[in-house]
Structures are given as C-alpha cells and as structure tokens.
Design a protein around this motif. Structure first.
Motif, PDB file in Angstrom:
ATOM      1  N   ASP A 138       0.906  -1.411   0.105  1.00 34.36           N
ATOM      2  CA  ASP A 138      -0.092  -0.091  -0.016  1.00 34.36           C
ATOM      3  C   ASP A 138       0.978   1.188  -0.027  1.00 34.36           C
ATOM      4  O   ASP A 138       0.364   2.498  -0.125  1.00 34.36           O
ATOM      5  CB  ASP A 138      -0.922  -0.001   1.173  1.00 34.36           C
ATOM      6  N   PRO A 184       0.849   3.669  -4.211  1.00 33.35           N
ATOM      7  CA  PRO A 184      -0.302   3.484  -4.856  1.00 33.35           C
ATOM      8  C   PRO A 184      -0.294   3.459  -6.476  1.00 33.35           C
ATOM      9  O   PRO A 184       0.656   4.025  -6.952  1.00 33.35           O
ATOM     10  CB  PRO A 184      -1.285   4.610  -4.526  1.00 33.35           C
ATOM     11  N   ARG A 227       2.502  -0.615  -6.622  1.00 32.93           N
ATOM     12  CA  ARG A 227       1.499  -1.558  -5.866  1.00 32.93           C
ATOM     13  C   ARG A 227       1.066  -2.678  -6.872  1.00 32.93           C
ATOM     14  O   ARG A 227       0.802  -2.220  -8.060  1.00 32.93           O
ATOM     15  CB  ARG A 227       0.350  -0.828  -5.630  1.00 32.93           C
ATOM     16  N   GLY A 267      -3.941  -5.370  -6.007  1.00 33.98           N
ATOM     17  CA  GLY A 267      -3.652  -4.442  -4.661  1.00 33.98           C
ATOM     18  C   GLY A 267      -2.861  -5.186  -3.639  1.00 33.98           C
ATOM     19  O   GLY A 267      -1.701  -4.766  -3.661  1.00 33.98           O
ATOM     20  N   TRP A 293      -7.157   0.432  -0.445  1.00 34.57           N
ATOM     21  CA  TRP A 293      -5.888   1.059   0.041  1.00 34.57           C
ATOM     22  C   TRP A 293      -5.824   1.778   1.198  1.00 34.57           C
ATOM     23  O   TRP A 293      -6.840   2.777   1.258  1.00 34.57           O
ATOM     24  CB  TRP A 293      -5.474   2.039  -1.311  1.00 34.57           C
ATOM     25  N   PRO A 340      -4.385   8.808  -2.433  1.00 33.59           N
ATOM     26  CA  PRO A 340      -3.078   8.578  -2.987  1.00 33.59           C
ATOM     27  C   PRO A 340      -2.831   9.838  -3.909  1.00 33.59           C
ATOM     28  O   PRO A 340      -3.566  10.722  -4.034  1.00 33.59           O
ATOM     29  CB  PRO A 340      -3.779   7.788  -4.385  1.00 33.59           C
TER      30      PRO A 340
END
Length: 439
Positions: free
Chosen positions: A169, A172, A197, A201, A434, A439
């Motif tokens: 994480d 991103p 990432r 995810g 996330w 982000p």
C-alpha cells in the motif's frame, strides 16, 4: 408465474503440483519429472484449459530425514516456487499462480517485493500460501536457526502479512511512492518499496493451519484456506467454525474461500473406479513406504519387520527424533492403538493396515458421480471448492479436465469461460481497500 430458480453455488477449483509425499505414484511408467519445467508447464496449461482458479506449488526448506537418511519420498533438486511461477506466468494467461513461502524464515520487505513482481509479471495472478514453522531442524538452514518459539509462530505470521500489506500500500497505482515505517514485536523496518503496488492491490493470501490459532489467523488475514477436511461432515463443521469467526474482523463469509485438498479416481463404472483406487493405494504404499509410515508413528527403527507381517507389539516412543522435518504425529500412542484395533478386527498386515488407515481417495466413481459429489459438497457448505492433488506428474489432471469439468459446466456450477483477468476476480474476492491515505 414460476419463481426463478435460485442460482447454484459455484465451485472453485485449483491444481496442486504433486510430489513430496506418498500421494504420488512414483513407480507408474507415466510418472514424469518433478524438476523439468515441462512438467510444471503441462500441469499448469491443463489447469488453465480446465478454467481453474489457480495452480499451487508446495515448498520444502529442508530435505526431510528418516533415521538420519534423506527421506525417500522427497523431491531432490526442485526449483524454488516463486521462480517456477514467474516462468509459468509467460506460458499461461489467466491461471492464478500460488507459491508456498514461510513467514518464519523470510523477511517482509524482500518477500513483498518478490510477490509484487510476480503479480505485475502475471497481470494480477499472484498468490501466497503462508506457512509457519517452529522446527529447529529446518531452522538450521537459516541464520537464526530454531529461534522461534512455537507459541510465537502465528503472531509473527500475522504481523508479517500485515507488514507486507503495508508495503504494497505504500506505493499506490498511478501515485507517488511513499516511505513506509513499521515498528512491531517482530519487525522494525522503514524505507521505500522499489515495486509499484501490485495489480490486485494485494496478492491473494492462502493459509493452511488447522489449529485454533491457525483458524483465527485465517479468519483475520487469509483469502483462501487450504483445508484438510474433505469428508462432508468434517468439512461442514470446519466451514461453519471458520466462517463464524469472520464477523469479529468485520469480514463477510464470501470474503474467505475454503478449499480442501482432495484426490480423485475415475472409471467407466463405479466398480472399475473402486478397483483402480485400490490399485493406486497399494502403489502409493509400497512395502518400504508402509514401514516408513509405521516408523513415523512408532518413532522406532522397524526395518527388521516384515511389511506383510503383523504390527509391532512394542509401544511408540512419543519423544523420538527418528523422523526430522515432517509434521510430528500428535498422539502416537492413540494412533498406534487405532491401527492395532483396525489390524486385529480385519486381520491386516502392516502394509494392509497402512493402506487402510492412510491411503483413502476423496472422490471415487464415474465422471458423473464425481461431478455430483463435488456439487453436493459445495451446495451443502462442506467446502467452497477443491484443490485437486493428482497422483501422477504431469498428466494426472488430464482426465478430470476432459471428463469432469464439462459435466460441472452442464450442471451450471462451474464457469464456461474466465470472466476476469485476475485471481481475485476468479475467486470472487473484493479488491483490498488502499490504506495508505489519499493517493
């Protein structure tokens, strides 16, 4: 108006590359290499042709020993799992790729990088089967040896998984990488991740522990459980217990898939399938393997015993170190008592007792009856799917894909095409949220 028929629960399927145990029939002339890449490729391509969710590789960090010698059923020279899966990513398009990697003898930063790399190279198909070890014998191969107390192995594993997710994480998709910092009981690390990432995810997390601690860890952190409960009654009890635990972690039942390891034998008739299953069982438990299995329970050198003779009249040695690197029998005295009772009741020799007690196949029958049994297991919540463990390398999955998968598709309980590109989409798992901020 007739009400619409409720949708049938869909079956999830995965393929386990065989070997490193007595499931594999090594003496069969169709048994191929456990090391050549062509074997891995054949089984993976077959699984993808059958529209399976993923291909699963076990991993051993030390060759097991039996009476001070390398255990005969170990595969010597097999390549490391993630390396094999990176190669398979180039010859498959949709199949998930699952590697067994220890949370005891690895570090979060390095493993998070390797799994993220596999996820990128495969387009979002990576999975990690988290295993633990408190085995000092295995630990001798590593700098810290057998440092980890058995009671700490799941606390380290839980922190390991959480830390890996923090690392994934920290960069991103489409955003700037961020510095990470983790300071916990087992890990104190900080810096920057060098890989973006992962496409999923987080790679899918698989777990196989069956203790209370293992079930709790799975409920809190896993996406899939590699279960050993393949009978309907045991499967339903395990399924209900683990799914019930999810709520305390804010998770829904569909967010964790339970997939027991199973074997199968197919025949044109039920009688033929039973005959084939009996032959396979005897091939799996050779006279030598019967004595090895007996020694694992008894903890004694029983090489002087006749496999076709009676069981030993001596008791097991519970604290024996005759066998190293294998899961220790939890209660050898109780197991020996059950085997003696079985042997006496049916007049069985050592080999016949081991066959009867250990070499059982999960699904035996015609393709139609096996397909029906698989559907029944899933429909009654004994499982969400199955990890198939064939007894031959590399062609042991061919007949299942050719004969059983089409029947499951006709029943409306298995996909007729891949509808997504990632392993999470195959399993119907939600995308991870996330957690690194905006982000």
């Amino acid at each position: 108006m007739t009400p619409p028929r409720p949708a049938r629960k869909q079956i999830h399927l995965a393929a386990h590359f065989p070997g490193v145990n007595s499931t594999t029939v090594w003496a069969d002339p169709r048994s191929g290499s456990q090391i050549d890449f062509s074997s891995f490729e054949h089984l993976a391509r077959t699984a993808e042709r059958g529209l399976f969710d993923f291909f699963f590789l076990a991993e051993g960090l030390r060759l097991r020993e039996h009476a001070g010698r390398i255990h005969d059923l170990d595969v010597v020279g097999r390549p490391e799992s993630i390396t094999v899966l990176n190669a398979l990513a180039a010859v498959t398009d949709r199949l998930g790729l699952a590697a067994t990697v220890s949370a005891t003898f690895n570090e979060p930063y390095e493993l998070a990088r390797r799994l993220a790399s596999l996820d990128h190279l495969s387009g979002g198909r990576a999975a990690w089967n988290v295993v633990t070890s408190s085995d000092a014998f295995t630990g001798e191969n590593f700098r810290r040896g057998g440092f980890l107390d058995r009671n700490d192995r799941y606390t380290r594993a839980a922190e390991f998984v959480a830390t890996a997710r923090e690392l994934w994480d920290s960069w991103p998709e489409g955003g700037e990488r961020r510095r990470f910092a983790h300071h916990g009981q087992h890990f104190a690390i900080e810096g920057e991740v060098t890989v973006e990432r992962p496409p999923q995810g987080h790679p899918v997390v698989i777990q196989a522990g069956d203790s209370d601690e293992g079930r709790e860890f799975a409920a809190s952190a896993a996406d899939v459980i590699f279960s050993r409960h393949s009978t309907p009654e045991a499967g339903r009890a395990f399924h209900a217990d683990v799914k019930r635990r999810l709520g305390r972690y804010g998770r829904r039942p569909e967010e964790l898939k339970i997939m027991p390891a199973v074997t199968y034998v197919l025949g044109e008739t039920e009688a033929e399938a039973r005959e084939k299953a009996a032959l396979i069982s005897r091939q799996q438990v050779s006279p030598q393997n019967a004595l090895l299995a007996l020694e694992q329970v008894w903890g004694r050198d029983l090489s002087s015993y006749d496999p076709d003779g009676p069981l030993p009249d001596v008791d097991p040695e519970p604290d024996s170190t005759l066998v190293q690197g294998r899961v220790r029998v939890a209660d050898p005295l109780a197991v020996a008592a059950r085997w003696r009772a079985l042997s006496e009741a049916k007049g069985l020799s050592i080999r016949e007792t081991v066959v009867e007690a250990t070499a059982r196949h999960s699904f035996v029958g015609t393709p139609a009856s096996v397909a029906a049994a698989l559907e029944e297991h899933v429909a009654t919540d004994a499982a969400d799917g199955f990890i198939l463990v064939p007894h031959l390398t590399p062609g042991g999955l061919d007949d299942f894909v050719d004969l059983v998968v089409p029947l499951l598709q006709e029943r409306g309980v298995f996909r007729t095409e891949y509808t997504g590109t990632t392993l999470r989409s195959h399993l119907g798992l939600p995308a991870p949220v996330w957690k690194g901020g905006t982000p």
